[in-house]
Design a protein around this motif. Structure first.
Motif, PDB file in Angstrom:
ATOM      1  N   ASN A   1       0.857  -1.194   0.000  1.00 24.63           N
ATOM      2  CA  ASN A   1       0.000   0.000   0.000  1.00 24.63           C
ATOM      3  C   ASN A   1       0.891   1.241   0.000  1.00 24.63           C
ATOM      4  O   ASN A   1       0.743   2.127   0.824  1.00 24.63           O
ATOM      5  N   ASN A   2       1.812   1.264  -0.945  1.00 23.49           N
ATOM      6  CA  ASN A   2       2.824   2.308  -1.004  1.00 23.49           C
ATOM      7  C   ASN A   2       2.557   3.242  -2.190  1.00 23.49           C
ATOM      8  O   ASN A   2       2.846   2.889  -3.334  1.00 23.49           O
ATOM      9  N   PRO A   3       2.014   4.433  -1.947  1.00 23.68           N
ATOM     10  CA  PRO A   3       1.710   5.359  -3.050  1.00 23.68           C
ATOM     11  C   PRO A   3       2.944   5.735  -3.867  1.00 23.68           C
ATOM     12  O   PRO A   3       2.827   6.036  -5.063  1.00 23.68           O
ATOM     13  N   ALA A   4       4.113   5.710  -3.236  1.00 21.23           N
ATOM     14  CA  ALA A   4       5.329   6.093  -3.951  1.00 21.23           C
ATOM     15  C   ALA A   4       5.767   5.036  -4.961  1.00 21.23           C
ATOM     16  O   ALA A   4       6.494   5.340  -5.908  1.00 21.23           O
ATOM     17  N   ALA A   5       5.346   3.798  -4.763  1.00 22.18           N
ATOM     18  CA  ALA A   5       5.795   2.711  -5.638  1.00 22.18           C
ATOM     19  C   ALA A   5       4.648   2.028  -6.373  1.00 22.18           C
ATOM     20  O   ALA A   5       4.881   1.274  -7.318  1.00 22.18           O
ATOM     21  N   GLY A   6       3.417   2.282  -5.945  1.00 23.43           N
ATOM     22  CA  GLY A   6       2.269   1.578  -6.505  1.00 23.43           C
ATOM     23  C   GLY A   6       1.785   2.122  -7.829  1.00 23.43           C
ATOM     24  O   GLY A   6       1.790   3.335  -8.058  1.00 23.43           O
ATOM     25  N   LYS A   7       1.384   1.214  -8.702  1.00 24.40           N
ATOM     26  CA  LYS A   7       0.868   1.581 -10.019  1.00 24.40           C
ATOM     27  C   LYS A   7      -0.250   0.617 -10.405  1.00 24.40           C
ATOM     28  O   LYS A   7      -0.359  -0.477  -9.852  1.00 24.40           O
ATOM     29  N   TYR A   8      -1.070   1.046 -11.362  1.00 23.34           N
ATOM     30  CA  TYR A   8      -2.114   0.175 -11.904  1.00 23.34           C
ATOM     31  C   TYR A   8      -1.870  -0.043 -13.394  1.00 23.34           C
ATOM     32  O   TYR A   8      -1.410   0.850 -14.107  1.00 23.34           O
ATOM     33  N   ALA A   9      -2.204  -1.231 -13.835  1.00 20.87           N
ATOM     34  CA  ALA A   9      -2.149  -1.550 -15.264  1.00 20.87           C
ATOM     35  C   ALA A   9      -3.411  -2.327 -15.610  1.00 20.87           C
ATOM     36  O   ALA A   9      -3.736  -3.312 -14.939  1.00 20.87           O
TER      37      ALA A   9
ATOM     38  N   GLU B   1       3.613  -2.936  -7.326  1.00 23.31           N
ATOM     39  CA  GLU B   1       4.580  -1.969  -6.824  1.00 23.31           C
ATOM     40  C   GLU B   1       5.943  -2.271  -7.413  1.00 23.31           C
ATOM     41  O   GLU B   1       6.328  -3.447  -7.554  1.00 23.31           O
ATOM     42  N   ALA B   2       6.662  -1.219  -7.772  1.00 22.93           N
ATOM     43  CA  ALA B   2       7.962  -1.360  -8.423  1.00 22.93           C
ATOM     44  C   ALA B   2       9.054  -0.781  -7.540  1.00 22.93           C
ATOM     45  O   ALA B   2       8.915   0.325  -7.007  1.00 22.93           O
TER      46      ALA B   2
END
Length: 273
Positions: free
Chosen positions: A26-34, A44-45
């Motif tokens: 649940n990390n906004p700095a690393a989280g992405k959606y595809a 998360e990357a």
């Protein structure tokens, strides 16, 4: 000398503190959606280097890799995925299968313009990793699977787990789930109740080198884990001493080191027949 020791001690303490405060999963700095195959997948990357895809177990999420990500992010471009119907991924379909999740992984790598990746899967994630290597061999450099099974019955699962699953199925099969969250939980439960169905003979088609892992007190029968290893063309086997199903948590330091060693090995010897 004392100053140097103090400096390195403080440095290690700071690194530990940072690792504890990162909200993996649940990390906004690393989280992405595809959006792939009609599903909104969350991942998360972390880090740079060769891509490494992390796949969690049933009912879990990328949060389960709290002890895995910090180690591998130093050397790899880590992609910690929430599988469809899990975590923060959005999936409104009624059905769920390991084949779907394997195809999701391949589509995600394609969308990210990654030809292939190393893959590490735990439990259901290990099953998905094996199916990804079967269905999309070009997408998997090497795979490590811990606590994976190939079919859902008492010949693959330890009796305690199988009895627990039978009770869960009996309790839930006659219910009508109106709450979307409970309906989704039931769908996720049925995934392991009904699946997978991978014959041992199919493993011979896997081209990628594989590292098969389980705890010596795992919920997967040890003979089943050994059979998976024996039927893979190029594989390593590790039965982790004094470990249950959560090998990557209970023995994180040794687990991370050995999996990294496997990924970086230049050659994989075929097992003796």
């Amino acid at each position: 000398m004392k100053r140097h020791l103090l400096f390195f001690s403080l440095l290690l303490l700071c690194q530990w503190a940072v690792a504890q405060t990162v909200p993996y999963g649940n990390n906004p700095a690393a989280g992405k959606y595809a959006t792939v195959r009609g599903v909104k997948l969350y991942y998360e990357a972390y880090g740079t280097g060769p891509p490494l895809l992390l796949l969690h177990g049933n009912g879990g999420s990328s949060k389960d890799f709290q002890k895995t990500i910090p180690y591998f992010a130093k050397r790899y471009h880590v992609l910690a995925l929430d599988s469809r119907a899990h975590g923060k991924s959005v999936d409104r379909a009624d059905s769920l299968s390991f084949e779907m999740m394997a195809d999701d992984c391949a589509a995600l790598l394609t969308q990210l313009r990654l030809d292939s990746a190393y893959v590490l899967g735990w439990s259901d994630g290990g099953i998905t990793a094996l199916l990804l290597a079967l269905r999309h061999p070009e997408k998997v450099k090497k795979l490590a699977a811990t606590g994976a099974n190939l079919w859902p019955d008492s010949t693959a699962l330890m009796p305690e787990l199988w009895q627990q699953m039978k009770r869960g199925y009996q309790e839930g099969k006659s219910q009508t789930f109106t709450d979307p969250a409970r309906k989704n939980d039931w769908k996720v439960f049925l995934l392991d109740w009904n699946q997978p169905h991978v014959p041992l003979s199919a493993l011979g088609r896997i081209k990628a080198p594989a590292f098969i892992i389980a705890g010596d007190r795992d919920v997967i029968r040890p003979e089943h884990t050994v059979a998976i290893y024996q039927n893979l063309p190029r594989a390593w086997l590790w039965i982790v001493p004094n470990s249950g199903h959560a090998t990557l948590r209970e023995h994180a330091a040794a687990f991370n080191s050995k999996v990294d060693e496997f990924f970086r090995a230049r050659s994989i010897l075929a097992p003796a027949r």
